[in-house]
Structures are given as structure tokens and as C-alpha cells.
Design an enzyme around this catalytic site. Structure first.
Site, PDB file in Angstrom:
ATOM      1  CB  ALA A 165     -18.108   6.107   7.363  1.00 36.19           C
ATOM      2  CB  CYS A 201      -4.869  -0.101  -6.530  1.00 36.58           C
ATOM      3  SG  CYS A 201      -3.099  -0.115  -6.882  1.00 36.58           S
ATOM      4  NE  ARG A 255      -1.120  -1.678   3.675  1.00 38.69           N
ATOM      5  CZ  ARG A 255      -1.196  -1.820   5.002  1.00 38.69           C
ATOM      6  NH1 ARG A 255      -2.340  -1.679   5.610  1.00 38.69           N
ATOM      7  NH2 ARG A 255      -0.123  -2.120   5.719  1.00 38.69           N
TER       8      ARG A 255
HETATM    9  P1  NAD Z   1       3.399   3.622 -11.946  1.00 35.75           P
HETATM   10  O1  NAD Z   1       2.580   4.288 -12.994  1.00 35.75           O
HETATM   11  O2  NAD Z   1       3.826   4.390 -10.747  1.00 35.75           O
HETATM   12  O3  NAD Z   1       4.724   3.019 -12.602  1.00 35.75           O
HETATM   13  C1  NAD Z   1       4.769   2.350 -13.813  1.00 35.75           C
HETATM   14  C2  NAD Z   1       6.128   2.623 -14.441  1.00 35.75           C
HETATM   15  O4  NAD Z   1       6.279   1.789 -15.589  1.00 35.75           O
HETATM   16  C3  NAD Z   1       6.301   4.049 -14.924  1.00 35.75           C
HETATM   17  O5  NAD Z   1       7.461   4.607 -14.358  1.00 35.75           O
HETATM   18  C4  NAD Z   1       6.428   3.919 -16.449  1.00 35.75           C
HETATM   19  O6  NAD Z   1       7.263   4.883 -17.038  1.00 35.75           O
HETATM   20  C5  NAD Z   1       7.002   2.528 -16.560  1.00 35.75           C
HETATM   21  N1  NAD Z   1       6.849   1.880 -17.862  1.00 35.75           N
HETATM   22  C6  NAD Z   1       5.776   1.830 -18.670  1.00 35.75           C
HETATM   23  N2  NAD Z   1       6.049   1.103 -19.776  1.00 35.75           N
HETATM   24  C7  NAD Z   1       7.324   0.679 -19.649  1.00 35.75           C
HETATM   25  C8  NAD Z   1       8.178  -0.115 -20.449  1.00 35.75           C
HETATM   26  N3  NAD Z   1       7.771  -0.655 -21.598  1.00 35.75           N
HETATM   27  N4  NAD Z   1       9.429  -0.336 -20.028  1.00 35.75           N
HETATM   28  C9  NAD Z   1       9.875   0.174 -18.864  1.00 35.75           C
HETATM   29  N5  NAD Z   1       9.101   0.926 -18.057  1.00 35.75           N
HETATM   30  C10 NAD Z   1       7.843   1.183 -18.438  1.00 35.75           C
HETATM   31  O7  NAD Z   1       2.576   2.332 -11.512  1.00 35.75           O
HETATM   32  P2  NAD Z   1       2.543   1.629 -10.073  1.00 35.75           P
HETATM   33  O8  NAD Z   1       1.653   2.385  -9.155  1.00 35.75           O
HETATM   34  O9  NAD Z   1       3.921   1.301  -9.653  1.00 35.75           O
HETATM   35  O10 NAD Z   1       1.766   0.281 -10.438  1.00 35.75           O
HETATM   36  C11 NAD Z   1       2.351  -0.703 -11.260  1.00 35.75           C
HETATM   37  C12 NAD Z   1       1.451  -1.917 -11.263  1.00 35.75           C
HETATM   38  O11 NAD Z   1       1.361  -2.454  -9.930  1.00 35.75           O
HETATM   39  C13 NAD Z   1       0.000  -1.642 -11.677  1.00 35.75           C
HETATM   40  O12 NAD Z   1      -0.495  -2.745 -12.372  1.00 35.75           O
HETATM   41  C14 NAD Z   1      -0.723  -1.491 -10.357  1.00 35.75           C
HETATM   42  O13 NAD Z   1      -2.091  -1.817 -10.447  1.00 35.75           O
HETATM   43  C15 NAD Z   1       0.001  -2.506  -9.507  1.00 35.75           C
HETATM   44  N6  NAD Z   1      -0.022  -2.210  -8.070  1.00 35.75           N
HETATM   45  C16 NAD Z   1       0.143  -0.931  -7.637  1.00 35.75           C
HETATM   46  C17 NAD Z   1       0.154  -0.671  -6.273  1.00 35.75           C
HETATM   47  C18 NAD Z   1       0.311   0.736  -5.771  1.00 35.75           C
HETATM   48  O14 NAD Z   1       0.031   0.964  -4.589  1.00 35.75           O
HETATM   49  N7  NAD Z   1       0.734   1.685  -6.589  1.00 35.75           N
HETATM   50  C19 NAD Z   1      -0.005  -1.729  -5.355  1.00 35.75           C
HETATM   51  C20 NAD Z   1      -0.150  -3.018  -5.849  1.00 35.75           C
HETATM   52  C21 NAD Z   1      -0.148  -3.256  -7.195  1.00 35.75           C
END
Ligand code: NAD
Length: 430
Positions: free
Chosen positions: A252, A260, A154
Site C-alpha cells: 500500500a 506506463c 521496468r
Molecule cells: P521515451 O519517451 O523515453 O523514448 C521515446 C524516444 O523516441 C524519444 O527519445 C524520442 O525522441 C524518440 N522518437 C520519437 N519519435 C521518433 C521518430 N520518429 N524517430 C526516432 N525517434 C523518435 O519512451 P520509453 O519510456 O522508452 O517508452 C517507449 C515505448 O515503450 C512506449 O510505448 C512505452 O509505453 C513502452 N514501454 C515503456 C516502458 C518503460 O518502463 N519506460 C516499459 C515497457 C514499455
């Protein structure tokens, strides 16, 4: 182990730092040159408690480095984690174009056997699809083993969550993949659950869907509490003591936001629809959440039917405390409605810098909460940053023009605040 992580966002950067801290050699790859330039200087480009220190120390120890060069990165690593974004498309489905790009990079540059682990949250069947994409882009026979290892961290407590996960889910049909991943996680004290790839994909969506349900459930009961004049805090406490229910996620408020829950609920609904298996409970969860900001603004409008030219101060822009992430933050749904009503909106947040778009819409940012409330007619709390509870509320009251305080997160002590002369309303008569 030598690990490559593709996607240096919230999840990728945290995962990379933690793997490095656990003694692995980690390379982070991103297409965003600015992020990589900052990370290479040891600078974390987002707000996450404790992560900056771990990042700097692992870079110094040469356990962690960053690059924009996919060819060298893919060739040099046999274990590759994918942590790219999977944002919502207009129709609610997950945008898998970044997963496809990552698959293309791996396919183009794989020179030998690779283990590719999806950590991004992806719809049912995506990990298998990604494996096909890798082979499509590849010009050699080197095999790929794939697995789905959903992430449950988280934002705001990402480091602690990644260091001490509640569980590690490993979904794969490849025994080679599972052996390597169990080795990677062998020092973790968390329970390790091995499942099919698709089950691991569903576990992530179903978990977020369930947590979103808890939030919308308590928000709907809060609306009932408003009607009958009963405190939702009492009701939630009485419910949460039942260990089958549990207290977390029964607060609440203005509803869920972030990168997410909203997107994962929409994606699960959309996938279930397209499979001919609609999910009716989640449909209502989404509806309650979508209408919660209006429910809040309508409370405000009951005391102030005309908001035009009223100075409204809003505390909290991030989707939750301890992060600067504003993706799908409910605060902006509230601000939009206030601006549409002609209110003069002043905002404060300890970590978020307001974008020029909002400034152009007439919203003013203040870095000092006492400055933000100066001559305000109303004060709205949208994010429960703990420092708001510690403010000198006598001083806040003195600085304001009016005395109206609407607490969208039920974070303040109603009785104490009312004693200071405020008109106070939370959500659910809290
Ligand atoms: P984010 O948008 O912060 O980071 C994604 C990164 O991927 C960006 O820096 C982007 O430039 C990079 N990227 C995109 N295409 C790329 C490529 N082809 N090569 C290299 N880099 C590339 O996303 P996030 O919040 O870290 O979430 C990532 C995944 O994890 C999502 O699927 C999200 O649902 C999941 N997730 C997020 C969280 C959270 O709290 N943020 C928690 C659990 C799961």
C-alpha cells in the site's frame, strides 16, 4: 543480426544495448539530436543501474552506434524495432503520432523487404495500421512484415529485465516475421509465446491494467485498515502468502505513477469505451489511484489543518526508486497540493534535478537529506529510495523543528521510528 531501433528512450536504449551485448550489430535512431550526441559520446542521458557500463562496452566493441539519419539507417537494416513513445493525449487515448512518423521514415526509405517490429505499447489494431502507413509513404513494392513484441521491462531494473525477461510475446500474422524473431530470441531461456498481433497488443495493456488493479485494490483495503486501526502490512502479508494472489504489488502507498501504468490504464479504458465495451473495474482502479495523493495530504492536514508557512520536507521525486523518471510521479501531485496550501516545500531526491518551473513555484531542492530536513515542521516520504531507510533518524529528528513524519510508501519501521519520538503515519495504519 543487424538491427535498427527507432526511438532511443528508456526502452530503445536498453533494448539496443542488450541486443548488442547478445552479439548483434545495433544502430539506434532518434530525432532528438542532443540524445544522439550524448549517446555517441558513450553517455547515458538517464539514470538506469548498470546500463552505462553495458552501453560503453558495446560502443567500444563496435556493436552499437547511433544516428539521426533515417535514410541511411532504414536502407542499411532489414530488421527494425520501433520503441518510440506513445504518451497520453488529453482524452486518454494514446498519441500515435510518433509511431506514424516512424512508419513514414520506413515507408519513405525502404529499398527492400523489411521486418518491422513494434515494441512500443500500442492500442489494439495499431500494428496493422502502421503497416498500412508504411505502404502509404512508400514508392516501391518492397514488402514489409510486421510484428508486435511488447516490452515488459521496468525502469530501475531495466537491464536485468531485458536480459532475463519473464516471457517473450511475439504477435504476428506473418510466418516470415515469426521465423526471424524466433531466431533472434533463440538463446533466451524465457518462454516464447506466439499470438495474433492484436492479442500481443492486448497482453501488454491487460498486464499493466492487472498490476495497476493490484495496487489500487491494496490501497483501497488500506483505507479500510486506517478506519479500523489494523496494519495493512499484516493484511498484505497474509494475502500474499496465497500463491494464487502473490506478494508483489501488494504494498500500500501513494499509488502508481510513471510513464506506463497511468497512460496504459487510461488508453485501455478509452479504447474499450469506444468499442462499446466499458471496463468498470479499471475505471475504479484509475479513480482510487487519482485520489490517493489527496488521501495522503488529508492525513497530513488532520494534524496540521493550516499548512501555510509550515516548512514541509518531501523525500523522493522519481515515480519509483532507482530511476530519475518523474513522468506522472505522484510526488508532484503531493507537492502541488502543499504549494496550494501555502507550505514552504523543500525536496530531496538522489537522482532527480528539479525543473525551473518548480523552483519558480517556490520549491527548494537540497542534495543532502540532512540539509533538506533542517528546521522542517513535517517530513513526507513519497518515493521509497532504500537510502532513506538507512538514514540516521536520530540526526533527522534533531535537525527538524517538528516531529511529524508521514510515510507515503510504508517503508520505515513504525515502532522503531516512534521510539525515536516521531509522530508517524503510513498508509493503512502501517
Ligand atoms: P521515451 O519517451 O523515453 O523514448 C521515446 C524516444 O523516441 C524519444 O527519445 C524520442 O525522441 C524518440 N522518437 C520519437 N519519435 C521518433 C521518430 N520518429 N524517430 C526516432 N525517434 C523518435 O519512451 P520509453 O519510456 O522508452 O517508452 C517507449 C515505448 O515503450 C512506449 O510505448 C512505452 O509505453 C513502452 N514501454 C515503456 C516502458 C518503460 O518502463 N519506460 C516499459 C515497457 C514499455
Amino acid at each position: 543480426m543487424k538491427i535498427l531501433i527507432i526511438g532511443m528512450g528508456y526502452v530503445g536504449t536498453t533494448t539496443g544495448a542488450v541486443f548488442a551485448h547478445q552479439g548483434h550489430k545495433v544502430t539506434g535512431l532518434d530525432i532528438d539530436q542532443m540524445k544522439i550526441a550524448l549517446l555517441n559520446k558513450g553517455k547515458l542521458y538517464f539514470h538506469e543501474p548498470g546500463l552505462q557500463e553495458m552501453l560503453s562496452s558495446q560502443i567500444k566493441k563496435n556493436n552499437l552506434s547511433f544516428t539521426c539519419d533515417p535514410e541511411t539507417a532504414v536502407k542499411d537494416h532489414d530488421i527494425i524495432f520501433i520503441t518510440v513513445g506513445t504518451p497520453s493525449l488529453e482524452n486518454g487515448k494514446a498519441d500515435l503520432s510518433y509511431i506514424r512518423q516512424a512508419a513514414e521514415m520506413i515507408g519513405r526509405y525502404k529499398n527492400k523487404e523489411k521486418l518491422v517490429v513494434v515494441k512500443s505499447t500500442v492500442p489494439i489494431g495499431t500494428t496493422d495500421e502502421m503497416e498500412k502507413w508504411i505502404y502509404e509513404y512508400s514508392n516501391n513494392e518492397a514488402s514489409v512484415h510486421t510484428a508486435m513484441n511488447p516490452e515488459f521491462l521496468r525502469e530501475g531494473s531495466a537491464l536485468n529485465d531485458a536480459l532475463h525477461p519473464s516471457r517473450i510475446v511475439l504477435g504476428s500474422e506473418s510466418s516470415e516475421a515469426l521465423v526471424k524473431l524466433k531466431e533472434l530470441y533463440k538463446n533466451s531461456t524465457a518462454p516464447i509465446l506466439t499470438t495474433s498481433t492484436k492479442a500481443a497488443e492486448i497482453i501488454k495493456y491487460a498486464s499493466n491494467g492487472f498490476l495497476a488493479t493490484k495496487i489500487s485494490f491494496i490501497n483501497e483495503i488500506a483505507r479500510l485498515c486506517d478506519t479500523v486501526g489494523v496494519s495493512i502490512k499484516d493484511v498484505a502479508e497474509g494475502m500474499g502468502l496465497d500463491e494464487r494472489i502473490g506478494a508483489p504489488f501488494l504494498q500500500a502507498g501513494l499509488g502508481y505513477g510513471g510513464s506506463c501504468f497511468p497512460k496504459d490504464v487510461k488508453e485501455l479504458l478509452s479504447t474499450a469505451d469506444s468499442l462499446g465495451n466499458p471496463l468498470s473495474i479499471l475505471r475504479e482502479v484509475e479513480k482510487i489511484n487519482r485520489t490517493q495523493p489527496s488521501y495522503f495530504v488529508n492525513k497530513v492536514k488532520r494534524t496540521h489543518p493550516l499548512l501555510k508557512d509550515k516548512k514541509v520536507t518531501l523525500f523522493g521525486l522519481s515515480f519509483k526508486p532507482h530511476t530519475d523518471d518523474i513522468r506522472e510521479s505522484v510526488s508532484f501531485a503531493v507537492i502541488n497540493q502543499l504549494v496550494a496550501e501555502g507550505a514552504k516545500v523543500y525536496v530531496h531526491d538522489p537522482a532527480v534535478t528539479l525543473s525551473t518551473d518548480w523552483i519558480r513555484k517556490g520549491v527548494t531542492q537540497c542534495w543532502d537529506p540532512y540539509v533538506a530536513v533542517k528546521e522542517a515542521d513535517l517530513l513526507l516520504i513519497c518515493t521509497d529510495w532504500p537510502q532513506y531507510a538507512d538514514l540516521n533518524w536520530v540526526k533527522v529528528k534533531e535537525r527538524m523543528n517538528g516531529s511529524y513524519l508521514f510515510d507515503g510508501r510504508n517503508m520505515l519501521d513504525k515502532e522503531k521510528i516512534k521510539q525515536l519520538g516521531f509522530y508517524y503515519e503510513g498508509i493503512g495504519n502501517a
